[in-house]
Write an enzyme that holds these catalytic residues in place. Sequence first.
Site, PDB file in Angstrom:
ATOM      1  N   THR A  66       0.833  -1.196   0.000  1.00 29.64           N
ATOM      2  CA  THR A  66       0.000   0.000   0.000  1.00 29.64           C
ATOM      3  C   THR A  66       0.868   1.246   0.000  1.00 29.64           C
ATOM      4  O   THR A  66       2.083   1.166  -0.227  1.00 29.64           O
ATOM      5  CB  THR A  66      -1.033  -0.063   1.165  1.00 29.64           C
TER       6      THR A  66
ATOM      7  N   LYS B  50       3.615   1.305  -4.123  1.00 30.04           N
ATOM      8  CA  LYS B  50       3.136   0.436  -5.203  1.00 30.04           C
ATOM      9  C   LYS B  50       4.001   0.501  -6.461  1.00 30.04           C
ATOM     10  O   LYS B  50       4.149  -0.504  -7.161  1.00 30.04           O
ATOM     11  CB  LYS B  50       1.677   0.764  -5.537  1.00 30.04           C
TER      12      LYS B  50
ATOM     13  N   ASP C 132      -6.120  -3.430  -7.568  1.00 26.48           N
ATOM     14  CA  ASP C 132      -6.874  -2.181  -7.364  1.00 26.48           C
ATOM     15  C   ASP C 132      -7.731  -1.867  -8.589  1.00 26.48           C
ATOM     16  O   ASP C 132      -8.864  -1.393  -8.453  1.00 26.48           O
ATOM     17  CB  ASP C 132      -5.926  -0.994  -7.133  1.00 26.48           C
TER      18      ASP C 132
END
Length: 263
Positions: A72, A76, A110
């Site tokens: 996180t 990334k 994501d």
Amino acid sequence: MNGFFEWRDAPAADFAVIGDPVAHSQSPNMHSAAYRALGLPYTYLAVRAPEDELSPALDRLAALGYLGANVTVPHKERALAWSSKPDDLALRIGAANTLDFRDGTATNTDAPGFLHTLADLGIAGGRALLLGAGGSARAIAAVLPAAGFQVSIWNRTGARARSLAEEFGLNYVDRATAEFDLVVNTTSIGLSGAELPIHWGAATASGVAYDLVYGDTAFLQSAAMHGMRPVDGKPLLVAQGALSLSWWLGVDAPFKAMEEAVA
Ligand code: NDP
């Protein structure tokens, strides 16, 4: 605040989320609930690593026998560089949020997770504004145009937004207004309680304001005051986490148990 370990002190476990800050992360609760629901003996911890120490931190987790990690803020983009075998999606996005230490592979959940939440919320196409130009903005920028949105982008550091706009064919704006069907806050400002310089006066009343940070952030409070529908980061947390779990373990994720764990 939840419990977390500094990377040098992290004990052996099976999975982790690694970030800085990471104390706010609900991922350990959520993945632990999923393992219980699946009857699996795995453990999942939160680990803090400062920006310039990601690589040794990941090497240490791999040496300790961890199977995989979620990555996180703010790591990334560096996580992609660490991986020896990123998949096509992670390469196209330029950022990875899911690593497998068994074979060095990396992916990005994501992007598909975000699209999954839009479908669930009944949000389909229109004019969208992305706020921010970090790793999660890259994930969304890579998939939102093909999902039927005309996408504009704003960031505190304008040069980063301009370069993302060029790379993904978005419209760069140097002033953030809420005159969009969908305004997605991908910045980490919500973690600090501070507010972005958004002109709310022209807010689209039927529009959706989506903050990737979870909870009732200042951004979502302002959006709701101007008639927009607020959506926080919890649906995305569950969607990307469920996709990571399936990618690591090759099983269907227990979505409901994961949702309940972060409700
Ligand atoms: P990055 O560190 O890669 O990017 C951070 C972004 O936030 C940059 O655009 C940065 O702007 C901006 N920013 C930081 N502080 C401020 C500030 N004070 N004012 C204005 N802009 C600021 O982070 P990520 O993209 O990886 O993650 C962003 C957030 O999204 C995090 O809070 C993360 O927890 C959350 N997230 C949540 C998910 C979920 O499952 N709910 C999934 C993915 C992300 P600049 O370029 O100017 O520095």
